[in-house]
Scaffold this motif. Sequence first.
Motif, PDB file in Angstrom:
ATOM      1  N   LYS A 176     -39.164 -70.018  -4.206  1.00 27.17           N
ATOM      2  CA  LYS A 176     -40.105 -70.172  -2.934  1.00 27.17           C
ATOM      3  C   LYS A 176     -40.158 -68.859  -2.413  1.00 27.17           C
ATOM      4  CE  LYS A 176     -40.201 -72.826   1.370  1.00 27.17           C
ATOM      5  NZ  LYS A 176     -39.767 -74.020   2.136  1.00 27.17           N
ATOM      6  N   ILE A 179     -41.256 -66.133   2.713  1.00 24.28           N
ATOM      7  CA  ILE A 179     -40.221 -66.694   3.787  1.00 24.28           C
ATOM      8  C   ILE A 179     -40.200 -65.763   4.646  1.00 24.28           C
ATOM      9  CG2 ILE A 179     -38.320 -68.162   4.532  1.00 24.28           C
ATOM     10  CD1 ILE A 179     -38.017 -69.041   1.629  1.00 24.28           C
ATOM     11  N   LEU A 236     -49.125 -58.429 -10.412  1.00 26.90           N
ATOM     12  CA  LEU A 236     -47.853 -58.355 -11.286  1.00 26.90           C
ATOM     13  C   LEU A 236     -47.667 -59.462 -12.279  1.00 26.90           C
ATOM     14  CD1 LEU A 236     -45.781 -57.242  -8.241  1.00 26.90           C
ATOM     15  CD2 LEU A 236     -46.814 -55.783  -9.753  1.00 26.90           C
ATOM     16  N   THR A 238     -45.510 -61.862 -14.592  1.00 25.36           N
ATOM     17  CA  THR A 238     -44.225 -62.083 -14.940  1.00 25.36           C
ATOM     18  C   THR A 238     -43.862 -62.803 -16.252  1.00 25.36           C
ATOM     19  OG1 THR A 238     -44.832 -64.116 -13.799  1.00 25.36           O
ATOM     20  CG2 THR A 238     -43.754 -62.556 -12.287  1.00 25.36           C
ATOM     21  N   HIS A 311     -32.783 -59.132  -4.755  1.00 24.47           N
ATOM     22  CA  HIS A 311     -34.313 -58.505  -4.272  1.00 24.47           C
ATOM     23  C   HIS A 311     -34.461 -58.693  -2.928  1.00 24.47           C
ATOM     24  CE1 HIS A 311     -38.408 -58.099  -4.589  1.00 24.47           C
ATOM     25  NE2 HIS A 311     -38.570 -59.476  -3.994  1.00 24.47           N
ATOM     26  N   ASN A 316     -35.478 -56.276   2.316  1.00 25.32           N
ATOM     27  CA  ASN A 316     -35.254 -55.977   4.043  1.00 25.32           C
ATOM     28  C   ASN A 316     -33.564 -56.149   3.949  1.00 25.32           C
ATOM     29  OD1 ASN A 316     -35.185 -56.307   6.538  1.00 25.32           O
ATOM     30  ND2 ASN A 316     -36.190 -58.286   6.484  1.00 25.32           N
ATOM     31  N   ARG A 318     -32.072 -55.930   6.536  1.00 25.95           N
ATOM     32  CA  ARG A 318     -31.688 -56.499   7.879  1.00 25.95           C
ATOM     33  C   ARG A 318     -30.755 -55.182   8.541  1.00 25.95           C
ATOM     34  NH1 ARG A 318     -33.375 -62.542   7.670  1.00 25.95           N
ATOM     35  NH2 ARG A 318     -34.846 -62.361   6.001  1.00 25.95           N
ATOM     36  N   MET A 334     -42.820 -55.118   6.651  1.00 31.52           N
ATOM     37  CA  MET A 334     -44.079 -55.295   6.049  1.00 31.52           C
ATOM     38  C   MET A 334     -44.608 -56.773   6.049  1.00 31.52           C
ATOM     39  SD  MET A 334     -43.545 -55.183   1.739  1.00 31.52           S
ATOM     40  CE  MET A 334     -42.524 -53.729   1.767  1.00 31.52           C
ATOM     41  N   PHE A 361     -49.527 -59.686  -5.690  1.00 29.34           N
ATOM     42  CA  PHE A 361     -48.761 -59.234  -4.498  1.00 29.34           C
ATOM     43  C   PHE A 361     -49.579 -58.418  -3.443  1.00 29.34           C
ATOM     44  CE2 PHE A 361     -46.630 -55.483  -2.301  1.00 29.34           C
ATOM     45  CZ  PHE A 361     -45.610 -56.186  -1.635  1.00 29.34           C
ATOM     46  N   PHE A 372     -44.746 -49.688   2.272  1.00 29.61           N
ATOM     47  CA  PHE A 372     -44.786 -50.093   0.924  1.00 29.61           C
ATOM     48  C   PHE A 372     -44.095 -49.136  -0.042  1.00 29.61           C
ATOM     49  CE2 PHE A 372     -46.818 -49.873  -3.129  1.00 29.61           C
ATOM     50  CZ  PHE A 372     -46.551 -50.877  -3.851  1.00 29.61           C
ATOM     51  N   VAL A 375     -40.171 -48.784   0.482  1.00 27.49           N
ATOM     52  CA  VAL A 375     -39.445 -49.762   0.194  1.00 27.49           C
ATOM     53  C   VAL A 375     -39.417 -50.112  -1.493  1.00 27.49           C
ATOM     54  CG1 VAL A 375     -39.340 -52.164   0.116  1.00 27.49           C
ATOM     55  CG2 VAL A 375     -39.693 -51.203   1.972  1.00 27.49           C
ATOM     56  N   LEU A 380     -36.108 -50.865  -4.050  1.00 27.57           N
ATOM     57  CA  LEU A 380     -36.432 -51.678  -5.154  1.00 27.57           C
ATOM     58  C   LEU A 380     -36.344 -51.121  -6.382  1.00 27.57           C
ATOM     59  CD1 LEU A 380     -39.620 -53.848  -4.104  1.00 27.57           C
ATOM     60  CD2 LEU A 380     -37.181 -54.217  -3.523  1.00 27.57           C
ATOM     61  N   LEU A 395     -34.811 -58.418 -10.413  1.00 32.88           N
ATOM     62  CA  LEU A 395     -35.805 -59.297 -10.634  1.00 32.88           C
ATOM     63  C   LEU A 395     -37.096 -58.620 -10.720  1.00 32.88           C
ATOM     64  CD1 LEU A 395     -36.380 -62.394 -10.420  1.00 32.88           C
ATOM     65  CD2 LEU A 395     -37.544 -61.965  -8.098  1.00 32.88           C
ATOM     66  N   VAL A 424     -41.135 -57.933 -14.884  1.00 34.02           N
ATOM     67  CA  VAL A 424     -42.419 -57.766 -14.466  1.00 34.02           C
ATOM     68  C   VAL A 424     -43.123 -56.683 -14.853  1.00 34.02           C
ATOM     69  CG1 VAL A 424     -43.723 -57.581 -12.200  1.00 34.02           C
ATOM     70  CG2 VAL A 424     -41.565 -58.963 -12.242  1.00 34.02           C
TER      71      VAL A 424
HETATM   72  C1  HEM Z   1     -43.264 -60.345  -9.275  1.00 31.40           C
HETATM   73  C2  HEM Z   1     -42.919 -59.807  -8.069  1.00 31.40           C
HETATM   74  C3  HEM Z   1     -42.098 -60.424  -7.093  1.00 31.40           C
HETATM   75  C4  HEM Z   1     -41.691 -61.686  -6.992  1.00 31.40           C
HETATM   76  C5  HEM Z   1     -41.490 -62.641  -7.912  1.00 31.40           C
HETATM   77  C6  HEM Z   1     -41.114 -61.467  -5.678  1.00 31.40           C
HETATM   78  C7  HEM Z   1     -40.377 -62.669  -5.245  1.00 31.40           C
HETATM   79  C8  HEM Z   1     -39.652 -62.544  -3.828  1.00 31.40           C
HETATM   80  C9  HEM Z   1     -38.817 -63.817  -3.539  1.00 31.40           C
HETATM   81  C10 HEM Z   1     -38.617 -65.201  -4.153  1.00 31.40           C
HETATM   82  C11 HEM Z   1     -38.499 -63.372  -2.152  1.00 31.40           C
HETATM   83  C12 HEM Z   1     -37.663 -64.429  -1.290  1.00 31.40           C
HETATM   84  C13 HEM Z   1     -38.165 -65.257  -0.360  1.00 31.40           C
HETATM   85  C14 HEM Z   1     -38.516 -64.592   0.789  1.00 31.40           C
HETATM   86  O1  HEM Z   1     -37.819 -64.210   1.595  1.00 31.40           O
HETATM   87  O2  HEM Z   1     -39.685 -64.521   1.312  1.00 31.40           O
HETATM   88  C15 HEM Z   1     -38.868 -62.150  -2.114  1.00 31.40           C
HETATM   89  C16 HEM Z   1     -38.724 -61.568  -0.723  1.00 31.40           C
HETATM   90  C17 HEM Z   1     -39.291 -60.246  -0.550  1.00 31.40           C
HETATM   91  N1  HEM Z   1     -39.798 -59.397  -1.247  1.00 31.40           N
HETATM   92 FE1  HEM Z   1     -40.548 -59.941  -3.226  1.00 31.40          FE
HETATM   93  N2  HEM Z   1     -41.257 -60.527  -4.929  1.00 31.40           N
HETATM   94  C18 HEM Z   1     -42.013 -59.539  -5.707  1.00 31.40           C
HETATM   95  C19 HEM Z   1     -42.426 -58.290  -5.570  1.00 31.40           C
HETATM   96  C20 HEM Z   1     -42.219 -57.584  -4.348  1.00 31.40           C
HETATM   97  C21 HEM Z   1     -42.646 -56.191  -4.096  1.00 31.40           C
HETATM   98  C22 HEM Z   1     -43.579 -55.311  -5.117  1.00 31.40           C
HETATM   99  C23 HEM Z   1     -42.046 -55.882  -2.773  1.00 31.40           C
HETATM  100  C24 HEM Z   1     -42.258 -54.911  -2.074  1.00 31.40           C
HETATM  101  C25 HEM Z   1     -42.714 -53.596  -2.503  1.00 31.40           C
HETATM  102  C26 HEM Z   1     -41.481 -57.038  -2.391  1.00 31.40           C
HETATM  103  C27 HEM Z   1     -40.686 -57.103  -1.217  1.00 31.40           C
HETATM  104  C28 HEM Z   1     -40.066 -58.105  -0.630  1.00 31.40           C
HETATM  105  C29 HEM Z   1     -39.669 -58.139   0.650  1.00 31.40           C
HETATM  106  C30 HEM Z   1     -39.694 -57.126   1.956  1.00 31.40           C
HETATM  107  C31 HEM Z   1     -39.239 -59.473   0.836  1.00 31.40           C
HETATM  108  C32 HEM Z   1     -38.525 -60.430   2.209  1.00 31.40           C
HETATM  109  C33 HEM Z   1     -37.107 -59.912   2.439  1.00 31.40           C
HETATM  110  C34 HEM Z   1     -36.603 -60.541   3.767  1.00 31.40           C
HETATM  111  O3  HEM Z   1     -37.559 -60.446   4.812  1.00 31.40           O
HETATM  112  O4  HEM Z   1     -35.602 -61.104   3.711  1.00 31.40           O
HETATM  113  N3  HEM Z   1     -41.347 -58.192  -3.397  1.00 31.40           N
HETATM  114  N4  HEM Z   1     -39.506 -61.679  -2.948  1.00 31.40           N
END
Ligand code: HEM
Length: 458
Positions: A176, A179, A236, A238, A311, A316, A318, A334, A361, A372, A375, A380, A395, A424
């Motif tokens: 999911k 969030i 992106l 996967t 990931h 983030n 925190r 973001m 994304f 962006f 991060v 990452l 991931l 990815v």
């Molecule tokens: C195929 C690519 C990606 C997948 C499958 C993916 C998947 C996920 C998942 C499953 C979560 C956890 C759910 C959530 O906290 O909302 C998450 C959180 C997050 N992802 Fe990704 N993501 C991808 C790419 C990216 C990219 C490119 C960025 C930034 C450059 C990014 C930044 C973040 C951030 C900032 C969070 C939230 C963390 C939080 O606030 O706790 N993601 N992502």
Amino acid sequence: MAAADEVVLELDDIQSGALHERPSPYVGTYLLLRIDDSADGRELMRRLARLVAAGVPGAEAAQTAWITVAVSYRGLEALGVPQSSLESFAPEFREGMAARAEELGDVGPSAPEQWEAPFGTPDVHVAIAVLASDEAQLESVAAQARRAHEELPGIAIVWHQDCYQLPSGRTSFGFKDGIGQPSVEGSGRPPSNPHERPLKAGEIVLGYPDETGELPPMPSPEVLGRNGTYVVLRKLHTNVAAYRRYLRERAANRNDEALLGAKMVGRWQDGAPLAVSPEHDDHELGADPARNNAFRYGDDPRGLKCPVGAHARRGNPRDALDGDGSVNVRLHRMIRRGTSYGPPLPEGVLDDDGADRGIVFVFAGAHLKRQFEFVKTQWLNDGVFIGAPNEADPLIGSHHHGATDFTIPQRPIRRRLTEIPPFVTTRGGEYFFAPSLSAMRWIAALGGSGEDDERDAP
Ligand code: HEM
């Protein structure tokens, strides 16, 4: 006093895509347009300004569809925006995403030379996202768009991508998503994490003070920049089969497979955060918006509950970085508005079926570079900030520095995953600017008397 400080956002002028959630679940389409004739382009802006979603979405949600519009640097040029205004945009926006590829880790199979046309070329001018609760509503808006397009021969549709959100909210790897989002002062959207103060509005929307207390650099004239936001779009792909096979090979059994997957993400598949439920999945926690984002990492400095390299914790961290005082996490937040595309790989399948699937994304924020790009490159793609230079995001890391390890701290001895293949691939992307409604009308009036922006308005 907080109440007196609280900023009043001009919500009716701000496209609502950045600040507000969409209907869930949804189906949608992204369109990329090329403007061959600037007058037609400006007419398009005038028409779109009437269609884009703005304001606070009503509880009745009678809206048939949500339209968001964003323009690239080349698009602003094609629309005839004056040179002095063009030069007032952020340098990385003016360069475009392809020019930033090396830094972003878009190399090898993710390099711009491999991207889907027209990404990485000067032909990407306008991006339109249309989201609706069901296919019928989407089709009625798409029909309107097609009609408008037929009437404007100077506009070409150069790319489109259907997208969706499953009712479960899960995306292609099975997790999911969407969030963890910051709340924004003045947006009217309540925070989902009681431990995080709402962000200053200027972190997301131009024209308001940001976390530094300053106004973010804003394109000029003010009517063009104010109430706008920068947008990143990245397609992106996967490789879900490779991801599943890797977990199957490394895990002792099915429960361990689920645990390894969760350790890589920082949440269980249904969204329960490891920081709250480190040992086992908790479906109720994952589904509860009052609890599934209400956590910190400060009590878990070594990452015994949620690995520091997971990931979501990288994306983030925190309060986990608060200690050394070198990084202010609030400067690197973001809004994410990603969607799924392509058919899900059926449960249990370990062989690639060749289908194109993944995530579109989408980032929204006031600072491309320090949000962006920071991060993506520092948190990452790199492991230095967590003291693990051999590691990248397990991931989505691009692994272009040969960083293919992932450490899972545990007692008595930590566990290490090695030789993680890239799961990815970047298929394309661009930097955009989502203008306010008044900016869209201002653009529409360029080249004319400058006073006819409301002509024919209903
Ligand atoms: C195929 C690519 C990606 C997948 C499958 C993916 C998947 C996920 C998942 C499953 C979560 C956890 C759910 C959530 O906290 O909302 C998450 C959180 C997050 N992802 Fe990704 N993501 C991808 C790419 C990216 C990219 C490119 C960025 C930034 C450059 C990014 C930044 C973040 C951030 C900032 C969070 C939230 C963390 C939080 O606030 O706790 N993601 N992502």
